[in-house]
Motif scaffolding. Structure first.
Motif, PDB file in Angstrom:
ATOM      1  N   ARG A 149      45.490   8.465  -4.718  1.00  0.00           N
ATOM      2  CA  ARG A 149      45.153   7.942  -6.048  1.00  0.00           C
ATOM      3  C   ARG A 149      44.081   8.841  -6.663  1.00  0.00           C
ATOM      4  N   LEU A 150      44.418   9.437  -7.802  1.00  0.00           N
ATOM      5  CA  LEU A 150      43.450  10.305  -8.486  1.00  0.00           C
ATOM      6  C   LEU A 150      42.681   9.499  -9.529  1.00  0.00           C
ATOM      7  N   PRO A 151      41.459   9.931  -9.879  1.00  0.00           N
ATOM      8  CA  PRO A 151      40.727   9.246 -10.945  1.00  0.00           C
ATOM      9  C   PRO A 151      41.548   9.275 -12.239  1.00  0.00           C
ATOM     10  N   ALA A 152      41.487   8.161 -12.984  1.00  0.00           N
ATOM     11  CA  ALA A 152      42.400   8.017 -14.130  1.00  0.00           C
ATOM     12  C   ALA A 152      41.747   8.313 -15.480  1.00  0.00           C
ATOM     13  N   HIS A 153      40.538   8.888 -15.474  1.00  0.00           N
ATOM     14  CA  HIS A 153      39.824   9.019 -16.753  1.00  0.00           C
ATOM     15  C   HIS A 153      40.238  10.241 -17.590  1.00  0.00           C
ATOM     16  N   VAL A 154      41.070  11.126 -17.040  1.00  0.00           N
ATOM     17  CA  VAL A 154      41.401  12.365 -17.764  1.00  0.00           C
ATOM     18  C   VAL A 154      42.503  12.068 -18.797  1.00  0.00           C
ATOM     19  N   PRO A 155      42.270  12.381 -20.085  1.00  0.00           N
ATOM     20  CA  PRO A 155      43.244  11.979 -21.099  1.00  0.00           C
ATOM     21  C   PRO A 155      44.541  12.790 -21.105  1.00  0.00           C
ATOM     22  N   VAL A 156      44.519  14.011 -20.565  1.00  0.00           N
ATOM     23  CA  VAL A 156      45.755  14.817 -20.543  1.00  0.00           C
ATOM     24  C   VAL A 156      45.896  15.501 -19.173  1.00  0.00           C
ATOM     25  N   PRO A 157      47.105  15.476 -18.604  1.00  0.00           N
ATOM     26  CA  PRO A 157      47.284  16.005 -17.248  1.00  0.00           C
ATOM     27  C   PRO A 157      46.776  17.440 -17.069  1.00  0.00           C
ATOM     28  N   ARG A 158      46.934  18.293 -18.094  1.00  0.00           N
ATOM     29  CA  ARG A 158      46.508  19.687 -17.905  1.00  0.00           C
ATOM     30  C   ARG A 158      45.004  19.795 -17.732  1.00  0.00           C
ATOM     31  N   GLY A 159      44.277  18.728 -18.084  1.00  0.00           N
ATOM     32  CA  GLY A 159      42.822  18.708 -17.884  1.00  0.00           C
ATOM     33  C   GLY A 159      42.435  18.220 -16.503  1.00  0.00           C
ATOM     34  N   ALA A 160      43.427  17.945 -15.657  1.00  0.00           N
ATOM     35  CA  ALA A 160      43.138  17.403 -14.328  1.00  0.00           C
ATOM     36  C   ALA A 160      43.585  18.366 -13.233  1.00  0.00           C
ATOM     37  N   LEU A 161      43.722  19.646 -13.570  1.00  0.00           N
ATOM     38  CA  LEU A 161      44.308  20.593 -12.609  1.00  0.00           C
ATOM     39  C   LEU A 161      43.533  20.660 -11.278  1.00  0.00           C
ATOM     40  N   GLY A 162      42.195  20.563 -11.356  1.00  0.00           N
ATOM     41  CA  GLY A 162      41.403  20.614 -10.117  1.00  0.00           C
ATOM     42  C   GLY A 162      41.830  19.510  -9.156  1.00  0.00           C
ATOM     43  N   PHE A 163      41.961  18.287  -9.680  1.00  0.00           N
ATOM     44  CA  PHE A 163      42.397  17.157  -8.837  1.00  0.00           C
ATOM     45  C   PHE A 163      43.808  17.405  -8.300  1.00  0.00           C
ATOM     46  N   LEU A 164      44.691  17.813  -9.218  1.00  0.00           N
ATOM     47  CA  LEU A 164      46.113  17.908  -8.886  1.00  0.00           C
ATOM     48  C   LEU A 164      46.392  18.987  -7.838  1.00  0.00           C
ATOM     49  N   ALA A 165      45.623  20.080  -7.897  1.00  0.00           N
ATOM     50  CA  ALA A 165      45.864  21.181  -6.952  1.00  0.00           C
ATOM     51  C   ALA A 165      45.242  20.906  -5.590  1.00  0.00           C
ATOM     52  N   SER A 166      44.070  20.258  -5.572  1.00  0.00           N
ATOM     53  CA  SER A 166      43.370  20.143  -4.286  1.00  0.00           C
ATOM     54  C   SER A 166      43.789  18.914  -3.488  1.00  0.00           C
ATOM     55  N   ALA A 167      44.303  17.870  -4.159  1.00  0.00           N
ATOM     56  CA  ALA A 167      44.719  16.679  -3.397  1.00  0.00           C
ATOM     57  C   ALA A 167      45.803  17.046  -2.370  1.00  0.00           C
ATOM     58  N   PRO A 168      46.856  17.807  -2.770  1.00  0.00           N
ATOM     59  CA  PRO A 168      47.852  18.191  -1.754  1.00  0.00           C
ATOM     60  C   PRO A 168      47.267  19.079  -0.648  1.00  0.00           C
ATOM     61  N   MET A 169      46.217  19.847  -0.978  1.00  0.00           N
ATOM     62  CA  MET A 169      45.588  20.673   0.076  1.00  0.00           C
ATOM     63  C   MET A 169      44.967  19.756   1.135  1.00  0.00           C
ATOM     64  N   GLY A 170      44.300  18.688   0.675  1.00  0.00           N
ATOM     65  CA  GLY A 170      43.720  17.717   1.603  1.00  0.00           C
ATOM     66  C   GLY A 170      44.804  17.061   2.444  1.00  0.00           C
ATOM     67  N   VAL A 171      45.935  16.765   1.816  1.00  0.00           N
ATOM     68  CA  VAL A 171      47.064  16.140   2.534  1.00  0.00           C
ATOM     69  C   VAL A 171      47.579  17.084   3.630  1.00  0.00           C
ATOM     70  N   LEU A 172      47.784  18.354   3.262  1.00  0.00           N
ATOM     71  CA  LEU A 172      48.326  19.316   4.244  1.00  0.00           C
ATOM     72  C   LEU A 172      47.350  19.515   5.400  1.00  0.00           C
ATOM     73  N   GLU A 173      46.059  19.493   5.095  1.00  0.00           N
ATOM     74  CA  GLU A 173      45.073  19.616   6.183  1.00  0.00           C
ATOM     75  C   GLU A 173      45.161  18.402   7.113  1.00  0.00           C
ATOM     76  N   SER A 174      45.195  17.223   6.520  1.00  0.00           N
ATOM     77  CA  SER A 174      45.236  15.995   7.319  1.00  0.00           C
ATOM     78  C   SER A 174      46.480  15.943   8.202  1.00  0.00           C
ATOM     79  N   MET A 175      47.562  16.520   7.714  1.00  0.00           N
ATOM     80  CA  MET A 175      48.806  16.527   8.501  1.00  0.00           C
ATOM     81  C   MET A 175      48.848  17.707   9.473  1.00  0.00           C
ATOM     82  N   GLU A 176      47.725  18.420   9.549  1.00  0.00           N
ATOM     83  CA  GLU A 176      47.576  19.563  10.472  1.00  0.00           C
ATOM     84  C   GLU A 176      48.582  20.678  10.196  1.00  0.00           C
ATOM     85  N   LEU A 177      48.866  20.870   8.914  1.00  0.00           N
ATOM     86  CA  LEU A 177      49.804  21.934   8.538  1.00  0.00           C
ATOM     87  C   LEU A 177      49.063  23.196   8.090  1.00  0.00           C
TER      88      LEU A 177
END
Ligand code: F6R
Length: 357
Positions: A149-177
């Motif tokens: 679940r990402l924070p919902a305060h960003v009014p346009v998706p292109r303004g949330a790139l930091g969240f969108l790019a790094s969340a999957p990185m955290g997921v891949l780390e947690s899955m030991e990939l």
């Protein structure tokens, strides 16, 4: 197109207008977003097993779809399995039980991504969803699928790139990939804080590379070249940010591929309506470096006006995000110079609305 005088970029009233100020603040927060998105991804509950995977697929469109391009650029050469960004409704035939599918949509309501998600569930893929809510979060809850679940305060998706790019990185780390990207993310966030000051609205035009690039592009059409690797992703982001923030066309090409087609199109004198920005990075293949010079020499008769921007920092993540941040600022300043609201996207939103009916 009437263009404001470059001094508008030092005018607090022009930059303080709602849309411009909101977008500038979002760009400034990219480093903090990276840190926060990564933590959210890493601690997501209920992630599937990473054992015996044969492929990783990242689905998403537009500002959210860039997450897949970024992961591919960062990890394709380091992962034992292919990592494939998908931008559309369906999935390739190979997707199945041994596929990890990460569905990324900031709004959670993008129909192409929802369709790919549904298909992934039907095929038994191991699925993780990333959104700030919406239908994707609701479906994931119902299907008992892991959700970041990402924070919902960003009014346009292109303004949330930091969240969108790094969340999957955290997921891949947690899955030991992948190995932990924590240090890279910290270093990148630190670099982006500095860069946001150097390129931000308070830094006057004469000392601000982003303002100077925007004024230099002016009414012309940007052609963004990216050297293969992280700069090709950054080049695509520049193009889409010019489209959405400055409301103008822009074109993108990648080196070395453009040497095999595009160079032929730059016939004598054809460069006048364009401004070419060449994005480079420290990790590019040495032969690509030589190609940049040779290609520009080969098309010199086209009289393309060209500027080069080099990614900063040491690792690929720093390089990539420093190029992205430069393009984000340039596109917003360009919007201000062109007298448009960088935030509003009436055509894109109207089209989504019409297709939903
Ligand atoms: C709008 C933007 C768009 C969206 C795209 C998909 O700022 O950047 O490209 O990202 O329409 O929507 P989401 O990201 O909500 O899945």
């Amino acid at each position: 197109m009437r263009l404001a005088d470059p001094s508008a970029l030092d005018d607090h009233r022009a930059l303080g207008a709602d849309g411009a100020a909101t977008m500038l603040n979002l760009v400034r927060s990219t480093g903090r977003q990276l840190q926060e998105g990564y933590r959210a991804g890493r601690s997501a509950p209920g992630l599937p097993s990473g054992g015996l995977l044969r492929s990783i697929v990242v689905c998403g469109m537009g500002g959210s779809g860039v997450a897949g391009d970024i992961l591919r650029a960062l990890y394709a050469e380091r992962l034992p399995v292919p990592i494939v960004p998908i931008k559309g409704y369906g999935l390739p035939e190979f997707c199945g039980r041994e596929t990890l599918l990460v569905a990324v949509s900031y709004s959670g309501n993008t129909e192409e991504t929802l369709s790919a998600y549904t298909e992934a569930i039907a095929r038994g893929c191991r699925v993780v969803t990333v959104s700030a809510g919406g239908e994707l979060a609701r479906l994931a809850r119902g299907d008992d699928v892991a959700h970041v679940r990402l924070p919902a305060h960003v009014p346009v998706p292109r303004g949330a790139l930091g969240f969108l790019a790094s969340a999957p990185m955290g997921v891949l780390e947690s899955m030991e990939l992948i190995p932990s990207p924590a240090d890279e993310i910290e270093r990148t966030a630190f670099l982006l804080e500095d860069l946001a000051t150097a390129l931000g609205p308070e830094r006057p035009g004469g000392e601000n590379e982003a303002k100077s690039l925007a004024a230099w592009i002016g009414h012309r059409i940007p052609v963004v070249w990216g050297s293969e690797g992280v700069a090709d992703v950054a080049a695509m982001r520049w193009k889409t940010q010019v489209n959405e923030n400055a409301k103008g066309p822009a074109f993108v090409s990648v080196l070395p591929e453009l040497d095999h087609n595009e160079v032929e199109g730059w016939s004598a004198g054809s460069g006048t309506p364009f401004a070419t920005i060449v994005l480079r990075h420290g990790g590019e293949h040495p032969k690509v470096g030589r190609r940049v010079v040779a290609s520009l020499e080969a098309i010199a008769p086209a009289a393309l006006d060209t500027r080069e921007v080099l990614g900063k920092g040491f690792g690929p993540l720093e390089s990539l995000f420093s190029l992205v941040m430069m393009g984000d600022f340039v596109s917003i300043y360009l919007g201000v110079l062109r007298g448009v609201d960088p935030l509003a996207i009436p055509v894109l939103s109207g089209l989504k609305e019409r297709l939903r009916e």
